[in-house]
Motif scaffolding. Structure first.
Motif, short mmCIF file in Angstrom:
data_model
loop_
_atom_site.label_atom_id
_atom_site.label_comp_id
_atom_site.label_asym_id
_atom_site.label_seq_id
_atom_site.Cartn_x
_atom_site.Cartn_y
_atom_site.Cartn_z
N GLU A 115 7.00 5.62 4.67
CA GLU A 115 8.13 5.61 3.76
C GLU A 115 8.83 4.27 3.73
OE1 GLU A 115 10.60 9.04 4.52
OE2 GLU A 115 8.81 10.27 4.28
N GLN A 174 -4.77 5.99 -4.65
CA GLN A 174 -5.54 6.57 -3.55
C GLN A 174 -4.66 7.52 -2.73
OE1 GLN A 174 -7.65 3.57 -1.15
NE2 GLN A 174 -6.77 4.52 0.64
N PHE A 175 -3.43 7.06 -2.41
CA PHE A 175 -2.55 7.90 -1.61
C PHE A 175 -2.13 9.14 -2.40
CE2 PHE A 175 1.76 9.04 -0.06
CZ PHE A 175 1.36 9.55 1.14
N GLN A 189 5.65 15.23 -1.45
CA GLN A 189 4.88 14.03 -1.14
C GLN A 189 4.04 13.60 -2.34
OE1 GLN A 189 1.47 14.08 1.56
NE2 GLN A 189 2.59 12.69 2.88
N ASN A 194 -4.19 -4.29 -6.18
CA ASN A 194 -4.52 -3.53 -4.96
C ASN A 194 -3.53 -2.41 -4.74
OD1 ASN A 194 -6.62 -5.23 -4.47
ND2 ASN A 194 -5.61 -6.38 -2.83
N LYS A 195 -2.24 -2.75 -4.91
CA LYS A 195 -1.21 -1.74 -4.64
C LYS A 195 -1.34 -0.58 -5.62
CE LYS A 195 1.85 -5.09 -2.64
NZ LYS A 195 2.82 -6.14 -3.03
N ASN A 203 6.36 12.04 -4.87
CA ASN A 203 6.76 10.73 -4.40
C ASN A 203 5.63 9.73 -4.58
OD1 ASN A 203 8.31 8.84 -3.20
ND2 ASN A 203 7.98 9.56 -1.10
N PHE A 223 -4.17 1.42 -4.30
CA PHE A 223 -3.83 2.11 -3.05
C PHE A 223 -2.83 3.23 -3.29
CE2 PHE A 223 -5.28 -1.75 -0.62
CZ PHE A 223 -6.34 -1.09 -0.02
N SER A 224 -1.89 3.02 -4.24
CA SER A 224 -0.93 4.11 -4.47
C SER A 224 -1.62 5.27 -5.16
CB SER A 224 0.29 3.62 -5.26
OG SER A 224 -0.10 2.93 -6.40
N GLU A 283 2.21 -4.54 2.83
CA GLU A 283 2.76 -3.60 1.86
C GLU A 283 1.66 -2.71 1.27
OE1 GLU A 283 5.29 -5.40 -1.05
OE2 GLU A 283 5.82 -3.47 -1.93
N GLU A 284 0.49 -3.31 1.03
CA GLU A 284 -0.64 -2.51 0.52
C GLU A 284 -0.97 -1.38 1.49
OE1 GLU A 284 -3.84 -5.30 -0.16
OE2 GLU A 284 -2.62 -6.42 -1.59
N MET A 285 -1.01 -1.70 2.78
CA MET A 285 -1.36 -0.68 3.77
C MET A 285 -0.23 0.33 3.96
SD MET A 285 -4.36 -0.85 4.60
CE MET A 285 -4.68 -1.30 2.93
N LYS A 286 0.99 -0.16 3.79
CA LYS A 286 2.14 0.76 3.83
C LYS A 286 1.97 1.81 2.72
CE LYS A 286 6.41 1.54 1.85
NZ LYS A 286 6.79 1.49 0.45
N ILE A 287 1.57 1.35 1.53
CA ILE A 287 1.38 2.27 0.41
C ILE A 287 0.20 3.20 0.67
CG2 ILE A 287 0.72 2.39 -2.02
CD1 ILE A 287 2.28 -0.24 -2.42
N ALA A 288 -0.91 2.63 1.13
CA ALA A 288 -2.12 3.43 1.33
C ALA A 288 -1.90 4.52 2.38
CB ALA A 288 -3.28 2.54 1.74
N SER A 289 -1.07 4.22 3.40
CA SER A 289 -0.87 5.19 4.47
C SER A 289 0.26 6.14 4.14
CB SER A 289 -0.55 4.46 5.77
OG SER A 289 0.68 3.80 5.65
N GLY A 290 1.04 5.82 3.09
CA GLY A 290 2.16 6.68 2.73
C GLY A 290 3.35 6.55 3.65
N GLN A 293 5.31 6.23 -6.88
CA GLN A 293 4.86 4.94 -6.33
C GLN A 293 3.90 4.23 -7.29
OE1 GLN A 293 4.96 2.65 -3.85
NE2 GLN A 293 6.92 3.59 -3.34
N SER A 341 -2.56 -8.71 -5.65
CA SER A 341 -2.01 -7.74 -4.71
C SER A 341 -1.45 -6.53 -5.44
CB SER A 341 -0.93 -8.40 -3.85
OG SER A 341 -0.35 -7.43 -3.03
#
Lengths: 190, 395
Positions: free
Chosen positions: B86, A141-142, A34, A134-135, A37, A138-139, B77-84, A41, A131
């Motif tokens: 797939e 962050q994840f 994970q 942001n991405k 991965n 967020f990536s 898509e941002e939230m999809k990325i933040a939550s991981g 991202q 955006s």
């Protein structure tokens, strides 16, 4: 009789231990994958930003041609950032930080061109760019969330025993070093 | 794990109803049990494969692509990325002025997020992100599957109890007489009474359990939503706008209520501790989100929950809090890159027209003429300036 019971008890305990070992090992592998991965991202989003920049520079050029210096700075920073891909976390983070700084300077300059700000193409690009910023965060962050999970598992009992046995190494957090990069998601665009 | 205990209780209730009805009518509890399970199984099968597409069809949601509404798509898509997650969930828009959103899909691979056009118009980017994060949390936490399971079990209990009581009313007396006599009479009578009481109480009890599970999952989705966005204020402010709106969702369906961000059947002035609601009181959800004191972690939500509800205990399962560190909330997004309210309204209504297959002709006087899909002529006259415009080619 007593030996049989002791044998069964020991056998069951051993079996449970083996099951636990397998589950813990698989859990660690899953978390490690994970984090890998999640790392890829970040790269996807950074590349997306690199791809958006030539288009942005072209659009701005049409309205603000004499902001040459700022535009060239963005293009140069983008090329450096693109070159830094795969050269290690530190260098890449630094180059991306520079790029974010150059971008925010460009978008501050855009303030002075109301025609450009009304341009549909530019508005769409701006949405995409903000955006993408942001991405990126967020990536990241994840990725950091995943690394935290993974490291917790490696360091905390009892899974640390399995991690030690199979040589799982703790992951590295994506720390933002350049101050400009840390500012990135807060950049004001218009 | 409290959710799991509640779901298990719901299952046991179903089994009890099946067993007692079996005992009362066929002198065989096991047969009743099997009938109950078979009914439950087939209802589940249907819900599992059809539930998602059904709720979307009923609500009149339309699927959009990245170019139809870039901001919504990007936020998802941002939230999809933040939550991981797939896979990128499908994105739907419901043409409805009410402010709401829901998530559906049996697992993260078949997930969809739907928002109303009213929501798109009223929410700024941070608020939209908060709402979408809440929905993505439902997907990520597998709440859709859990709530479908619960509502199917509830449905099976209601169904069995309904038919059970009807059969008892119309034929129970006759049967009792036929079987009466001898020492078995009392036993039969007791069984009948227990069956009747159970048939009456079980649906009520099941409903209450169902509501309790739903409310708990709402809190958890708020907690994960705050964690993903790192910005609890976004969802809090969105909930404030939602609770301030008085427009009711046209297409809401009772069975799908737990999937929405806010209860679509909310009545104003409900008590704070309401046992018969799918959602916790919105004011309380807002207060919890705003009491997170600059934190965005599950632990921060857990503490805020304890403080606001005065429950003395948290809501987030302990396993999710292990090894957590403090996570700071982020600042508000820059206000500029988001279109103003009026632009959002225009943008959304343009999209809704387009999705209804209306054509658009831009007259030279600046008027936008909406052309209905069944308009056949090649030219159209502008109602403002009288210019005759030619129709764009149909594709």
């Amino acid at each position: 009789m007593v030996y049989a019971i002791v044998g069964i008890v020991v056998g069951v305990i051993l079996l449970l231990l083996v099951i636990w070992l397998f589950l813990t090992y698989n859990g660690l592998v899953r978390l490690r994958n994970q984090t890998k991965n999640a790392w890829s991202q970040i790269d996807v989003q950074l590349k997306r930003r690199h791809d958006l920049i030539p288009n942005l520079v072209e659009t701005v050029k049409g309205y603000a041609a004499h902001e040459r210096q700022t535009l060239e700075a963005v293009t140069a920073a983008r090329n450096i950032a693109q070159g830094a891909v795969g050269k290690g976390v530190g260098e890449q983070a630094k180059a991306e930080g520079e790029l974010s700084g150059a971008l925010s300077r460009l978008l501050a300059v855009v303030e002075r061109y109301p025609d450009l700000k009304a341009n549909q193409n530019f508005l769409a690009l701006q949405e995409e760019l903000s955006s993408t910023e942001n991405k990126i965060s967020f990536s990241r962050q994840f990725y950091n969330d995943s690394v935290l999970n993974y490291n917790n598992r490696i360091q905390m009992a009892p899974s640390n025993i399995v991690a030690g046995m199979f040589g799982f190494k703790t992951g590295e957090f994506f720390e933002v070093t350049a101050p400009a990069e840390r500012e990135a998601p807060k950049v004001s665009f218009a | 794990m409290k959710s799991m205990v509640l779901v298990a209780a719901l299952g046991l209730l179903l089994l009890a109803v099946g067993y007692m009805l079996g005992l009362a009518f066929m002198d065989n509890g096991i047969a009743g049990l099997i009938i109950a399970l078979v009914i439950w199984f087939f209802m589940n099968l249907f819900a599992y494969f059809q539930g998602g597409s059904m709720v979307l069809a009923i609500s009149g949601a339309r699927k959009i692509g990245p170019d139809d509404h870039p901001r919504l798509w990007n936020v998802v898509e941002e939230m999809k990325i933040a939550s991981g997650l797939e896979k990128m969930p499908d994105v739907y828009i419901i043409d409805d002025p009410a402010l709401n959103a829901f998530a559906t899909g049996r697992d993260p691979q078949h997930a969809a997020v739907a928002v109303t056009s009213g929501l798109l118009q009223k929410m700024n980017r941070d608020e939209l992100q908060g709402v979408v994060a809440h929905e993505i949390s439902h997907i990520k936490n597998r709440d859709v599957l859990l709530m479908t399971l619960c509502s199917v079990t509830l449905g099976a209990i209601v169904l069995l109890a309904w038919y059970g009581t009807r059969i008892m009313i119309f034929s129970g007396a006759g049967r009792g007489g036929r079987r009466g006599g001898g020492g078995g009479g009392y036993a039969v009578l007791i069984i009948m009474i227990v069956a009747i009481v159970l048939a009456i109480l079980a649906p009520i009890l099941a409903q209450l359990i169902y509501y309790a599970v739903s409310r708990k999952r709402e809190y958890l989705a708020d907690a994960s939503g705050a964690l993903y966005t790192r910005y609890p204020e976004g969802l809090a402010s969105a909930l404030e706008k939602i609770s301030g709106s008085t427009i009711e969702l046209k297409s809401a369906n009772q069975a799908f209520a737990p999937m929405y961000t806010a209860n679509p059947f909310r009545k104003n002035g409900r008590a704070a501790e309401d046992l018969t609601s799918t959602h916790p009181p919105t004011s309380e959800r807002i207060r919890i989100l705003r009491s997170m004191a600059g934190g965005a972690s599950l632990a921060a939500y857990n503490m805020a929950y304890g403080q606001v509800t005065k429950a003395g205990k948290g809501i987030v399962p302990g396993s999710a809090l292990v090894g957590g560190q403090t996570i700071a909330a982020r600042e508000a997004a820059a206000p500029e890159p988001q279109p103003e309210r009026i632009e959002r309204v225009r943008e959304t209504s343009d999209l809704m027209w387009k999705m209804s297959n209306y054509g658009q002709v831009n007259c030279q006087c600046g008027t936008k003429i909406r052309v209905p899909p069944n308009y056949k002529a090649n030219t159209i006259r502008c109602p403002h300036c009288g210019t005759v415009n030619s129709m764009p080619p149909k594709n």
